[in-house]
Design a protein around this motif. Structure first.
Motif, PDB file in Angstrom:
ATOM      1  N   ALA A 137       6.001  52.521  26.384  1.00  0.00           N
ATOM      2  CA  ALA A 137       5.784  51.816  25.117  1.00  0.00           C
ATOM      3  C   ALA A 137       5.802  50.315  25.388  1.00  0.00           C
ATOM      4  CB  ALA A 137       6.873  52.174  24.113  1.00  0.00           C
ATOM      5  N   GLU A 138       5.166  49.585  24.514  1.00  0.00           N
ATOM      6  CA  GLU A 138       5.149  48.127  24.630  1.00  0.00           C
ATOM      7  C   GLU A 138       6.545  47.560  24.349  1.00  0.00           C
ATOM      8  OE1 GLU A 138       2.480  46.223  25.576  1.00  0.00           O
ATOM      9  OE2 GLU A 138       1.561  48.178  25.974  1.00  0.00           O
ATOM     10  N   PRO A 139       6.879  46.391  24.934  1.00  0.00           N
ATOM     11  CA  PRO A 139       8.197  45.803  24.693  1.00  0.00           C
ATOM     12  C   PRO A 139       8.549  45.647  23.213  1.00  0.00           C
ATOM     13  CG  PRO A 139       7.178  44.683  26.529  1.00  0.00           C
ATOM     14  CD  PRO A 139       6.133  45.628  25.952  1.00  0.00           C
ATOM     15  N   ARG A 140       7.576  45.309  22.369  1.00  0.00           N
ATOM     16  CA  ARG A 140       7.882  45.136  20.943  1.00  0.00           C
ATOM     17  C   ARG A 140       8.325  46.457  20.311  1.00  0.00           C
ATOM     18  NH1 ARG A 140       2.295  45.110  20.975  1.00  0.00           N
ATOM     19  NH2 ARG A 140       1.374  46.773  19.723  1.00  0.00           N
ATOM     20  N   ASP A 141       7.734  47.583  20.763  1.00  0.00           N
ATOM     21  CA  ASP A 141       8.112  48.889  20.227  1.00  0.00           C
ATOM     22  C   ASP A 141       9.490  49.321  20.729  1.00  0.00           C
ATOM     23  OD1 ASP A 141       5.684  49.114  18.815  1.00  0.00           O
ATOM     24  OD2 ASP A 141       4.681  49.936  20.588  1.00  0.00           O
ATOM     25  N   VAL A 142       9.796  49.014  21.979  1.00  0.00           N
ATOM     26  CA  VAL A 142      11.119  49.327  22.523  1.00  0.00           C
ATOM     27  C   VAL A 142      12.174  48.478  21.823  1.00  0.00           C
ATOM     28  CG1 VAL A 142      12.576  49.303  24.589  1.00  0.00           C
ATOM     29  CG2 VAL A 142      10.170  50.030  24.755  1.00  0.00           C
TER      30      VAL A 142
ATOM     31  N   GLU B 267      16.685  38.047  21.430  1.00  0.00           N
ATOM     32  CA  GLU B 267      15.456  37.316  21.688  1.00  0.00           C
ATOM     33  C   GLU B 267      14.352  38.328  21.411  1.00  0.00           C
ATOM     34  OE1 GLU B 267      13.168  35.274  25.432  1.00  0.00           O
ATOM     35  OE2 GLU B 267      15.370  35.186  25.408  1.00  0.00           O
ATOM     36  N   GLU B 268      13.661  38.153  20.310  1.00  0.00           N
ATOM     37  CA  GLU B 268      12.736  39.171  19.813  1.00  0.00           C
ATOM     38  C   GLU B 268      11.780  39.670  20.890  1.00  0.00           C
ATOM     39  OE1 GLU B 268       9.873  40.046  15.972  1.00  0.00           O
ATOM     40  OE2 GLU B 268      10.721  38.061  16.243  1.00  0.00           O
ATOM     41  N   ASN B 269      11.706  41.000  20.995  1.00  0.00           N
ATOM     42  CA  ASN B 269      10.839  41.706  21.929  1.00  0.00           C
ATOM     43  C   ASN B 269      11.169  41.457  23.395  1.00  0.00           C
ATOM     44  OD1 ASN B 269       9.459  42.628  19.641  1.00  0.00           O
ATOM     45  ND2 ASN B 269       8.025  40.923  19.736  1.00  0.00           N
ATOM     46  N   ARG B 270      12.357  40.865  23.674  1.00  0.00           N
ATOM     47  CA  ARG B 270      12.680  40.509  25.063  1.00  0.00           C
ATOM     48  C   ARG B 270      14.113  40.807  25.479  1.00  0.00           C
ATOM     49  NH1 ARG B 270      12.841  38.985  29.791  1.00  0.00           N
ATOM     50  NH2 ARG B 270      13.381  36.964  30.623  1.00  0.00           N
ATOM     51  N   LYS B 271      15.103  40.521  24.610  1.00  0.00           N
ATOM     52  CA  LYS B 271      16.490  40.570  25.082  1.00  0.00           C
ATOM     53  C   LYS B 271      17.461  40.910  23.958  1.00  0.00           C
ATOM     54  CE  LYS B 271      19.742  37.526  27.495  1.00  0.00           C
ATOM     55  NZ  LYS B 271      19.901  36.151  27.998  1.00  0.00           N
ATOM     56  N   ILE B 272      18.477  41.724  24.320  1.00  0.00           N
ATOM     57  CA  ILE B 272      19.556  42.086  23.395  1.00  0.00           C
ATOM     58  C   ILE B 272      20.865  41.962  24.177  1.00  0.00           C
ATOM     59  CG2 ILE B 272      20.584  43.946  22.023  1.00  0.00           C
ATOM     60  CD1 ILE B 272      17.648  45.147  21.966  1.00  0.00           C
TER      61      ILE B 272
ATOM     62  N   ILE C 214      17.264  43.613  28.950  1.00  0.00           N
ATOM     63  CA  ILE C 214      16.116  42.711  29.042  1.00  0.00           C
ATOM     64  C   ILE C 214      14.865  43.562  29.201  1.00  0.00           C
ATOM     65  CG2 ILE C 214      15.041  40.812  30.306  1.00  0.00           C
ATOM     66  CD1 ILE C 214      17.871  39.992  31.202  1.00  0.00           C
ATOM     67  N   LEU C 215      13.869  43.276  28.370  1.00  0.00           N
ATOM     68  CA  LEU C 215      12.615  44.020  28.357  1.00  0.00           C
ATOM     69  C   LEU C 215      11.528  43.211  29.058  1.00  0.00           C
ATOM     70  CD1 LEU C 215      12.729  45.114  24.607  1.00  0.00           C
ATOM     71  CD2 LEU C 215      13.681  46.313  26.607  1.00  0.00           C
ATOM     72  N   HIS C 216      10.839  43.858  30.004  1.00  0.00           N
ATOM     73  CA  HIS C 216       9.756  43.213  30.749  1.00  0.00           C
ATOM     74  C   HIS C 216       8.474  44.018  30.555  1.00  0.00           C
ATOM     75  CE1 HIS C 216      12.712  40.836  33.057  1.00  0.00           C
ATOM     76  NE2 HIS C 216      13.405  41.945  33.169  1.00  0.00           N
ATOM     77  N   PRO C 217       7.345  43.356  30.291  1.00  0.00           N
ATOM     78  CA  PRO C 217       6.080  44.082  30.250  1.00  0.00           C
ATOM     79  C   PRO C 217       5.846  44.761  31.601  1.00  0.00           C
ATOM     80  CG  PRO C 217       5.796  41.860  29.408  1.00  0.00           C
ATOM     81  CD  PRO C 217       7.166  41.927  30.009  1.00  0.00           C
ATOM     82  N   HIS C 218       5.292  45.960  31.571  1.00  0.00           N
ATOM     83  CA  HIS C 218       5.075  46.747  32.775  1.00  0.00           C
ATOM     84  C   HIS C 218       3.752  47.473  32.632  1.00  0.00           C
ATOM     85  CE1 HIS C 218       5.724  50.136  35.568  1.00  0.00           C
ATOM     86  NE2 HIS C 218       6.590  49.348  36.195  1.00  0.00           N
ATOM     87  N   ILE C 219       3.106  47.775  33.735  1.00  0.00           N
ATOM     88  CA  ILE C 219       1.811  48.460  33.689  1.00  0.00           C
ATOM     89  C   ILE C 219       1.898  49.786  32.929  1.00  0.00           C
ATOM     90  CG2 ILE C 219       2.068  49.662  35.892  1.00  0.00           C
ATOM     91  CD1 ILE C 219      -0.964  48.914  36.334  1.00  0.00           C
ATOM     92  N   LYS C 220       3.080  50.425  32.949  1.00  0.00           N
ATOM     93  CA  LYS C 220       3.272  51.696  32.241  1.00  0.00           C
ATOM     94  C   LYS C 220       3.878  51.500  30.850  1.00  0.00           C
ATOM     95  CE  LYS C 220       3.739  54.406  36.419  1.00  0.00           C
ATOM     96  NZ  LYS C 220       4.595  55.293  37.215  1.00  0.00           N
TER      97      LYS C 220
ATOM     98  N   GLU D 179      15.685  46.288  32.020  1.00  0.00           N
ATOM     99  CA  GLU D 179      16.768  45.894  32.916  1.00  0.00           C
ATOM    100  C   GLU D 179      18.064  45.973  32.123  1.00  0.00           C
ATOM    101  OE1 GLU D 179      18.144  41.823  35.266  1.00  0.00           O
ATOM    102  OE2 GLU D 179      16.100  42.003  34.510  1.00  0.00           O
ATOM    103  N   LEU D 180      18.994  46.782  32.580  1.00  0.00           N
ATOM    104  CA  LEU D 180      20.272  46.974  31.902  1.00  0.00           C
ATOM    105  C   LEU D 180      21.400  46.446  32.777  1.00  0.00           C
ATOM    106  CD1 LEU D 180      22.244  48.376  29.806  1.00  0.00           C
ATOM    107  CD2 LEU D 180      22.133  50.346  31.342  1.00  0.00           C
ATOM    108  N   LEU D 181      22.257  45.616  32.205  1.00  0.00           N
ATOM    109  CA  LEU D 181      23.481  45.173  32.865  1.00  0.00           C
ATOM    110  C   LEU D 181      24.625  45.416  31.898  1.00  0.00           C
ATOM    111  CD1 LEU D 181      25.015  43.845  35.194  1.00  0.00           C
ATOM    112  CD2 LEU D 181      24.520  41.632  34.130  1.00  0.00           C
ATOM    113  N   HIS D 182      25.595  46.227  32.320  1.00  0.00           N
ATOM    114  CA  HIS D 182      26.767  46.524  31.498  1.00  0.00           C
ATOM    115  C   HIS D 182      27.991  46.117  32.321  1.00  0.00           C
ATOM    116  CE1 HIS D 182      28.807  49.601  28.605  1.00  0.00           C
ATOM    117  NE2 HIS D 182      29.479  48.470  28.703  1.00  0.00           N
ATOM    118  N   THR D 183      28.724  45.111  31.866  1.00  0.00           N
ATOM    119  CA  THR D 183      29.862  44.569  32.617  1.00  0.00           C
ATOM    120  C   THR D 183      31.194  44.995  32.006  1.00  0.00           C
ATOM    121  OG1 THR D 183      29.914  42.515  31.335  1.00  0.00           O
ATOM    122  CG2 THR D 183      28.526  42.536  33.311  1.00  0.00           C
TER     123      THR D 183
END
Length: 125
Positions: A12-17, A60-65, A83-89, A94-98
């Motif tokens: 799915a596109e970053p905006r949909d995720v 950060e809309e469509n990019r970061k939570i 963090i959401l990155h556009p990808h060919i698929k 990218e998940l970081l849980h501290t």
């Protein structure tokens, strides 16, 4: 305390995720449970009928939570950054849980893969 870093790809596109992660109605669809969520910094959130709860810190809309997750009796803050990155698929996540308590690490790690991103993968088939 342990840290976890993982990468996931969603069809799915970053905006949909981003919408699936921040829109209360969408969260309830892919979790199948009641949720509390507003994409507003300093607002409280709750997923899976309170199994996961905490404070929304940054959007950060469509990019970061960024969220602070609550663990009963925990001293330090457990921070989740997605963090959401556009990808060919579609989207590379990218998940970081501290600062995950040692005794909860295996359960949390498995939950990210199976429950959280597993359910999102099904949503975006």
């Amino acid at each position: 305390m342990k840290n976890l870093k993982r990468y996931f790809t969603l069809n799915a596109e970053p905006r949909d995720v981003y919408n699936a992660l921040t829109n209360k109605n969408m969260i309830e669809i892919w979790t199948g449970e009641e949720a509390q969520m507003e994409p507003i910094p300093d607002s409280e959130f709750s997923l899976w009928e309170g199994s996961i709860s905490g404070l929304n810190l940054e959007f950060e809309e469509n990019r970061k939570i960024v969220q602070q997750w609550n663990f009963e009796g925990q001293q330090g803050k457990s921070i989740v950054t997605i963090i959401l990155h556009p990808h060919i698929k579609g989207t590379s996540v990218e998940l970081l849980h501290t600062n995950i308590p040692d005794e909860a690490f295996d359960n949390i790690s498995e939950g990210w893969v199976e429950d959280y991103f597993g359910a999102l993968r099904e949503l975006f088939l």
